[in-house]
Design an enzyme around this catalytic site. Structure first.
Site, PDB file in Angstrom:
ATOM      1  N   LYS A   1       0.776  -1.141   0.028  1.00 31.25           N
ATOM      2  CA  LYS A   1      -0.109  -0.142   0.094  1.00 31.25           C
ATOM      3  C   LYS A   1       1.115   1.265  -0.107  1.00 31.25           C
ATOM      4  O   LYS A   1       1.685   1.322   1.094  1.00 31.25           O
ATOM      5  CB  LYS A   1      -0.712  -0.007   1.145  1.00 31.25           C
ATOM      6  CG  LYS A   1      -2.269   0.799   1.082  1.00 31.25           C
ATOM      7  CD  LYS A   1      -2.973   0.207   2.343  1.00 31.25           C
ATOM      8  CE  LYS A   1      -4.235   1.223   2.380  1.00 31.25           C
ATOM      9  NZ  LYS A   1      -5.217   1.042   3.507  1.00 31.25           N
TER      10      LYS A   1
HETATM   11  O1  G3P Z   1      -7.782   2.045   5.291  1.00 30.65           O
HETATM   12  C1  G3P Z   1      -8.089   3.078   4.863  1.00 30.65           C
HETATM   13  C2  G3P Z   1      -9.712   3.624   4.810  1.00 30.65           C
HETATM   14  O2  G3P Z   1     -10.432   2.649   4.751  1.00 30.65           O
HETATM   15  C3  G3P Z   1      -9.532   4.443   6.185  1.00 30.65           C
HETATM   16  O3  G3P Z   1     -10.925   4.761   6.678  1.00 30.65           O
HETATM   17  O4  G3P Z   1     -12.541   5.443   8.177  1.00 30.65           O
HETATM   18  O5  G3P Z   1     -10.144   5.964   8.816  1.00 30.65           O
HETATM   19  O6  G3P Z   1     -11.595   7.287   6.979  1.00 30.65           O
HETATM   20  P1  G3P Z   1     -11.257   5.982   7.679  1.00 30.65           P
END
Ligand code: G3P
Length: 216
Positions: free
Chosen positions: A83
């Site tokens: 990633k």
């Molecule tokens: O892993 C990346 C993403 O899905 C993070 O989500 O909820 O931290 O904006 P969030």
């Protein structure tokens, strides 16, 4: 559509794998920090539970460092995807790692121009963050629609992974728009299975069965 779990919690992953609904896992430094574990140890543990792509995020901010970390990550398991952040260095690392046959997930994508650049650099997956755009009063799902349309126009093979999913409706909307994958926290999968009429129906069937149980 594929469902990935956006978590580094192995117990939770095991639970949903047992439902037969998990195609892969995404992690990020915040999710690893929440678990308080070593990245390598946790990615290897996840790989024992899920047979599908597992995204492991680089920490370096320069291309050379990202490439070094990426090459190391893929030694941990054949299903590891590297990633990379959507930055110039991330693109450079993406190009090099892709040329070595390493699978990548370009993350922190917030615009279609970023999505196009990541695809051109060879990204296997791109992660547009729906919820974080909604958080700042933008339209995360409109971004998914735009990227899916553009990728379709040019038959781009990079997969669209809708990330930063906050509720089941996000998953359904992303599915309708043709996103290849949605990655979601375990709580969202938990919510997706629930319907009050299902619970009510089961309760009614069981109550009726009680009446004839002695005849069975
Ligand atoms: O892993 C990346 C993403 O899905 C993070 O989500 O909820 O931290 O904006 P969030």
């Amino acid at each position: 559509m594929q469902f990935f779990l956006d978590t580094a919690n192995v117990e939770s992953i095991k639970k949903f794998v047992s439902w037969g609904v998990v195609d892969g896992v995404t992690t990020n430094p915040s999710l690893i920090a929440k678990e308080g574990v070593s990245l390598e140890k946790r990615i290897k543990e996840i790989a024992e539970v899920v047979d599908g792509p597992i995204s492991s995020e680089v920490i370096a901010t320069d291309a050379e460092g990202m490439i070094k970390e990426g090459r190391e990550y893929v030694k941990w398991h054949k299903n590891v995807y590297v990633k990379l952040p959507m930055t110039p260095a991330g693109l450079e690392a993406c190009k090099v790692l892709t040329s070595e046959g390493i699978k990548t997930n370009v993350t922190l994508v917030f615009s279609s121009s970023q999505a196009l650049l990541a695809a051109k650099a060879g990204a296997t997956l791109i992660s547009p963050f729906v919820g974080r755009l909604d958080d700042i009063s933008e339209d995360g799902m409109a971004l998914i629609a735009e990227i899916v349309e553009i990728f379709k126009n040019f038959d781009i093979q990079t997969k669209v992974l809708a990330a930063s999913i906050r509720h089941p409706r996000h998953v359904i909307d992303a599915a309708r728009l043709g996103a290849d994958i949605a990655t979601m926290p375990p709580e969202i999968l938990e919510k997706m299975v629930k319907h009050p009429l299902t619970d009510k129906g089961i309760a009614a069937f069981l109550a009726d069965w009680e009446k004839v149980k002695s005849l069975q």
